[in-house]
Write an enzyme that holds these catalytic residues in place. Sequence first.
Site, PDB file in Angstrom:
ATOM      1  N   SER A 149     -59.067  16.329  63.558  1.00 26.08           N
ATOM      2  CA  SER A 149     -59.983  15.061  63.765  1.00 26.08           C
ATOM      3  C   SER A 149     -61.285  15.272  62.893  1.00 26.08           C
ATOM      4  CB  SER A 149     -60.546  14.824  65.129  1.00 26.08           C
ATOM      5  OG  SER A 149     -61.023  13.733  65.102  1.00 26.08           O
ATOM      6  N   ASP A 173     -54.603  14.371  62.179  1.00 28.08           N
ATOM      7  CA  ASP A 173     -55.390  13.130  62.654  1.00 28.08           C
ATOM      8  C   ASP A 173     -56.744  12.961  62.159  1.00 28.08           C
ATOM      9  OD1 ASP A 173     -54.467  10.533  63.248  1.00 28.08           O
ATOM     10  OD2 ASP A 173     -55.457  10.790  65.340  1.00 28.08           O
ATOM     11  N   ARG A 187     -64.959  11.975  52.792  1.00 28.91           N
ATOM     12  CA  ARG A 187     -64.045  12.360  53.533  1.00 28.91           C
ATOM     13  C   ARG A 187     -62.934  13.030  52.878  1.00 28.91           C
ATOM     14  NH1 ARG A 187     -59.959   9.633  50.966  1.00 28.91           N
ATOM     15  NH2 ARG A 187     -60.665   7.645  49.975  1.00 28.91           N
ATOM     16  N   ASP A 189     -59.686  14.008  51.070  1.00 26.90           N
ATOM     17  CA  ASP A 189     -58.796  13.641  49.905  1.00 26.90           C
ATOM     18  C   ASP A 189     -57.860  14.617  49.246  1.00 26.90           C
ATOM     19  OD1 ASP A 189     -59.712  12.733  46.797  1.00 26.90           O
ATOM     20  OD2 ASP A 189     -60.977  14.241  48.067  1.00 26.90           O
ATOM     21  N   ASP A 192     -59.399  17.940  47.400  1.00 25.34           N
ATOM     22  CA  ASP A 192     -59.989  19.054  47.977  1.00 25.34           C
ATOM     23  C   ASP A 192     -59.508  20.290  47.792  1.00 25.34           C
ATOM     24  OD1 ASP A 192     -62.118  17.069  48.175  1.00 25.34           O
ATOM     25  OD2 ASP A 192     -61.490  16.534  50.444  1.00 25.34           O
ATOM     26  N   HIS A 243     -54.373  10.540  69.809  1.00 20.75           N
ATOM     27  CA  HIS A 243     -55.169  11.386  68.791  1.00 20.75           C
ATOM     28  C   HIS A 243     -54.873  12.871  69.039  1.00 20.75           C
ATOM     29  CE1 HIS A 243     -58.481  12.162  66.065  1.00 20.75           C
ATOM     30  NE2 HIS A 243     -59.437  12.468  66.710  1.00 20.75           N
TER      31      HIS A 243
END
Length: 441
Positions: A149, A173, A187, A189, A192, A243
Amino acid sequence: SDLKSKQKSESESCDNFTDLNLSHCFMGTSLYVRLLLYTRSNVHCGRELRHRNPSNQPLFNFTRPTAFVIHGYRPTGAPPTWIDRLVQLLLAHDDMNVIVVDWNKGAANLNYFTAVTYTREAAQNLTDFIITMQEEGASLDHIHLIGVSLGAHLAGFVGSNLKGKIGRITGLDPAGPMFTSAGPDERLDPSDAQFVDVLHTDMDSFGLRGAHGHIDFYANGGADQPGCPKTIFAGKSYFVCDHQRAVFLYLCALNQTCSITAFPCSSYSDFLDAKCLQCEAFKPAPCPKLVYDLSPWRDALIQMGQTKVFFSTSSSLPYRKLSYRVDFVTWNQYLRWGVVYIRLYSGKTFTEARVDHKLLRFEQYTSTRLLAEFDDDISTIQKISMRINTGNVIGPRYKIRLLRVRFTPLDQPDRPVMCRFDIIMEENMEVSFRPLPCNTN
């Protein structure tokens, strides 16, 4: 008694995950990052590492591969229930260092926004630690960050700080709220890490839409998971079930009890329409599987850029479905629209697939391809029954003639392809037959 006192002193000297409660969340916590080391010598007993001087911990071998486990937002402050199991399965898989990144003081806030802002700081803390590891002889190639998360984006920030040189990041997730319109720098991607794999289970709520890795796995389309409550009356599980399924699927993949085949496709509806049941790009390797070790596909995936893969699951362990490609040629006088029900029998036990995600068209001399997914595995199939429901309840029942039906197993290549020729069906009526080997000529 000596053994008991030894066990007691050992358990007292274990460093456990920070356990907070709701009062901490109400007041808000300020960030404090702890690193808990687990190895095959201390599977059940964490040892806290010093950020500045980790070589003081004799169990920490810098030449071994290292997996970092990074949790997400903790609105209640309680330790994640899955942490111990994930640590144990990773260590069963490989002789490595598993480091649990405990940033509960920071993640435990009723204000989600505060937890989001702490991810950058926690990522810097972890980046500095990995640089210290490098100085002690660790290789970035053998570092794997597993982020759940909000932890998936935290892992992405660490990877970005280290210029994408980390070996692998797995995002379970990745969190959606506050990240939906974020650019790649804000974020997780694919840049990374050398290799980024992502599993989506709740894209329409707490998870993030889109594709964010070299390979993105979409369970049941990536949004709603079978067996999860559909209404708010179920309480907390309505919010977290979809989730959390990402973690449970990953535990299952690590445990090797559910090696689920996934198919490259542009969308889940195309996958359900049986348009994507080949994996030409990966030959000689088979279709990708939801497993811990993705090395058979890694090079091809890195070359291909970003690949989306789809699969369906059942609602409970081992999650795997039995999948068949069903091809048939219809020869009926009248055009009919309907949905198909297929049952596979072994003795008195049976399993059923409903191909009802949309109405199918049955017309004269047309070949139709379906994806039939069954919840239960039946290895020896003695009988098959089919029903085509057209919704026609008044007027005459029209006949539907199938010149040939062919059942091809998708993820069990050792099982036979089954055929049957010339079946006369009436709409809305079940017809049963014994499958025959297909004529290979």
